[in-house]
Design a protein around this motif. Sequence first.
Motif, PDB file in Angstrom:
ATOM      1  N   LYS A 100     -18.351  -0.571  -7.547  1.00 57.45           N
ATOM      2  CA  LYS A 100     -17.269   0.372  -7.848  1.00 57.45           C
ATOM      3  C   LYS A 100     -17.592   1.809  -7.487  1.00 57.45           C
ATOM      4  O   LYS A 100     -16.708   2.593  -7.215  1.00 57.45           O
ATOM      5  N   ASP A 101     -18.863   2.152  -7.449  1.00 61.64           N
ATOM      6  CA  ASP A 101     -19.235   3.511  -7.058  1.00 61.64           C
ATOM      7  C   ASP A 101     -19.664   3.572  -5.599  1.00 61.64           C
ATOM      8  O   ASP A 101     -20.232   4.571  -5.142  1.00 61.64           O
ATOM      9  N   CYS A 102     -19.371   2.506  -4.879  1.00 57.75           N
ATOM     10  CA  CYS A 102     -19.732   2.400  -3.466  1.00 57.75           C
ATOM     11  C   CYS A 102     -19.134   3.557  -2.681  1.00 57.75           C
ATOM     12  O   CYS A 102     -18.041   4.033  -2.975  1.00 57.75           O
ATOM     13  N   CYS A 103     -19.831   3.982  -1.712  1.00 55.59           N
ATOM     14  CA  CYS A 103     -19.354   4.917  -0.693  1.00 55.59           C
ATOM     15  C   CYS A 103     -19.462   6.374  -1.092  1.00 55.59           C
ATOM     16  O   CYS A 103     -19.449   7.232  -0.220  1.00 55.59           O
ATOM     17  N   ASP A 104     -19.489   6.690  -2.360  1.00 55.70           N
ATOM     18  CA  ASP A 104     -19.593   8.075  -2.802  1.00 55.70           C
ATOM     19  C   ASP A 104     -18.601   8.971  -2.063  1.00 55.70           C
ATOM     20  O   ASP A 104     -18.963  10.000  -1.498  1.00 55.70           O
ATOM     21  N   GLY A 105     -17.348   8.513  -2.042  1.00 59.22           N
ATOM     22  CA  GLY A 105     -16.309   9.307  -1.397  1.00 59.22           C
ATOM     23  C   GLY A 105     -16.257   9.141   0.110  1.00 59.22           C
ATOM     24  O   GLY A 105     -15.574   9.898   0.793  1.00 59.22           O
ATOM     25  N   ARG A 106     -16.959   8.159   0.648  1.00 60.87           N
ATOM     26  CA  ARG A 106     -16.969   7.905   2.089  1.00 60.87           C
ATOM     27  C   ARG A 106     -16.447   6.492   2.342  1.00 60.87           C
ATOM     28  O   ARG A 106     -17.221   5.567   2.555  1.00 60.87           O
ATOM     29  N   PRO A 107     -15.138   6.309   2.320  1.00 61.43           N
ATOM     30  CA  PRO A 107     -14.551   4.971   2.427  1.00 61.43           C
ATOM     31  C   PRO A 107     -14.875   4.240   3.717  1.00 61.43           C
ATOM     32  O   PRO A 107     -14.810   3.022   3.770  1.00 61.43           O
ATOM     33  N   GLU A 108     -15.261   4.958   4.760  1.00 62.72           N
ATOM     34  CA  GLU A 108     -15.606   4.279   6.010  1.00 62.72           C
ATOM     35  C   GLU A 108     -16.816   3.356   5.820  1.00 62.72           C
ATOM     36  O   GLU A 108     -17.001   2.405   6.569  1.00 62.72           O
ATOM     37  N   LEU A 109     -17.617   3.619   4.794  1.00 62.13           N
ATOM     38  CA  LEU A 109     -18.756   2.753   4.512  1.00 62.13           C
ATOM     39  C   LEU A 109     -18.319   1.431   3.885  1.00 62.13           C
ATOM     40  O   LEU A 109     -18.971   0.407   4.078  1.00 62.13           O
ATOM     41  N   CYS A 110     -17.235   1.434   3.116  1.00 65.65           N
ATOM     42  CA  CYS A 110     -16.739   0.217   2.465  1.00 65.65           C
ATOM     43  C   CYS A 110     -15.781  -0.569   3.357  1.00 65.65           C
ATOM     44  O   CYS A 110     -15.565  -1.756   3.138  1.00 65.65           O
ATOM     45  N   GLN A 111     -15.192   0.083   4.331  1.00 68.40           N
ATOM     46  CA  GLN A 111     -14.199  -0.581   5.181  1.00 68.40           C
ATOM     47  C   GLN A 111     -14.732  -1.864   5.818  1.00 68.40           C
ATOM     48  O   GLN A 111     -14.038  -2.872   5.811  1.00 68.40           O
ATOM     49  N   PRO A 112     -15.971  -1.887   6.353  1.00 65.35           N
ATOM     50  CA  PRO A 112     -16.477  -3.141   6.923  1.00 65.35           C
ATOM     51  C   PRO A 112     -16.544  -4.276   5.898  1.00 65.35           C
ATOM     52  O   PRO A 112     -16.279  -5.425   6.223  1.00 65.35           O
ATOM     53  N   LEU A 113     -16.880  -3.951   4.649  1.00 64.32           N
ATOM     54  CA  LEU A 113     -16.907  -4.960   3.590  1.00 64.32           C
ATOM     55  C   LEU A 113     -15.521  -5.536   3.372  1.00 64.32           C
ATOM     56  O   LEU A 113     -15.338  -6.754   3.297  1.00 64.32           O
ATOM     57  N   LEU A 114     -14.516  -4.672   3.294  1.00 63.05           N
ATOM     58  CA  LEU A 114     -13.143  -5.135   3.108  1.00 63.05           C
ATOM     59  C   LEU A 114     -12.687  -5.982   4.286  1.00 63.05           C
ATOM     60  O   LEU A 114     -12.015  -7.000   4.112  1.00 63.05           O
ATOM     61  N   GLU A 115     -13.065  -5.586   5.479  1.00 66.19           N
ATOM     62  CA  GLU A 115     -12.682  -6.353   6.666  1.00 66.19           C
ATOM     63  C   GLU A 115     -13.345  -7.729   6.673  1.00 66.19           C
ATOM     64  O   GLU A 115     -12.727  -8.710   7.066  1.00 66.19           O
ATOM     65  N   ASP A 116     -14.601  -7.814   6.218  1.00 68.51           N
ATOM     66  CA  ASP A 116     -15.287  -9.103   6.146  1.00 68.51           C
ATOM     67  C   ASP A 116     -14.618 -10.036   5.148  1.00 68.51           C
ATOM     68  O   ASP A 116     -14.643 -11.253   5.309  1.00 68.51           O
TER      69      ASP A 116
END
Length: 161
Positions: A100-116
Amino acid sequence: MIVINVYYSRHMDIESSVATLSALAQPTRLEVFRLLVRREPDGLPAGEIARLLGVPHNTMSSHLNILNRTGLVTSERLGRSIVYRVDMDVVRGFFVYLLKDCCDGRPELCQPLLEDLTPCLTRQRADGDRRIGRAEGGGADLRDGRGQAISQNGQAVDIAE
């Protein structure tokens, strides 16, 4: 756009997370967990799990008890069999707690996870509740169990706890 609903578990904490990780850190238990996830929502009887994984029944019983104590797996007696299922609400709560605290305000880091995760997000649940929807425009929205946005079109959204 993909909308993902995530259920927060207020009961997840560091100790229960460590217990969950410990339970999954053993190869046979990880195989059991993955098998049961694939067999959701029907689950499998303990004997069938042991047979499919080639594990003696008494050993499998120990592994299933450990997974059951973490809450990842539930059991239900049906006649002479005990059927095991993954508790997806616990799994969601666990992964939300971890990420839930992933990315620290940098959603581009979580986007690959969502795409997977996208291939499994477009299936409809067995109870007919479709928590994942597609809309035109691309992007992904991650929402909690109350419908509040965690991210919208890849942009982080602040959520008050």
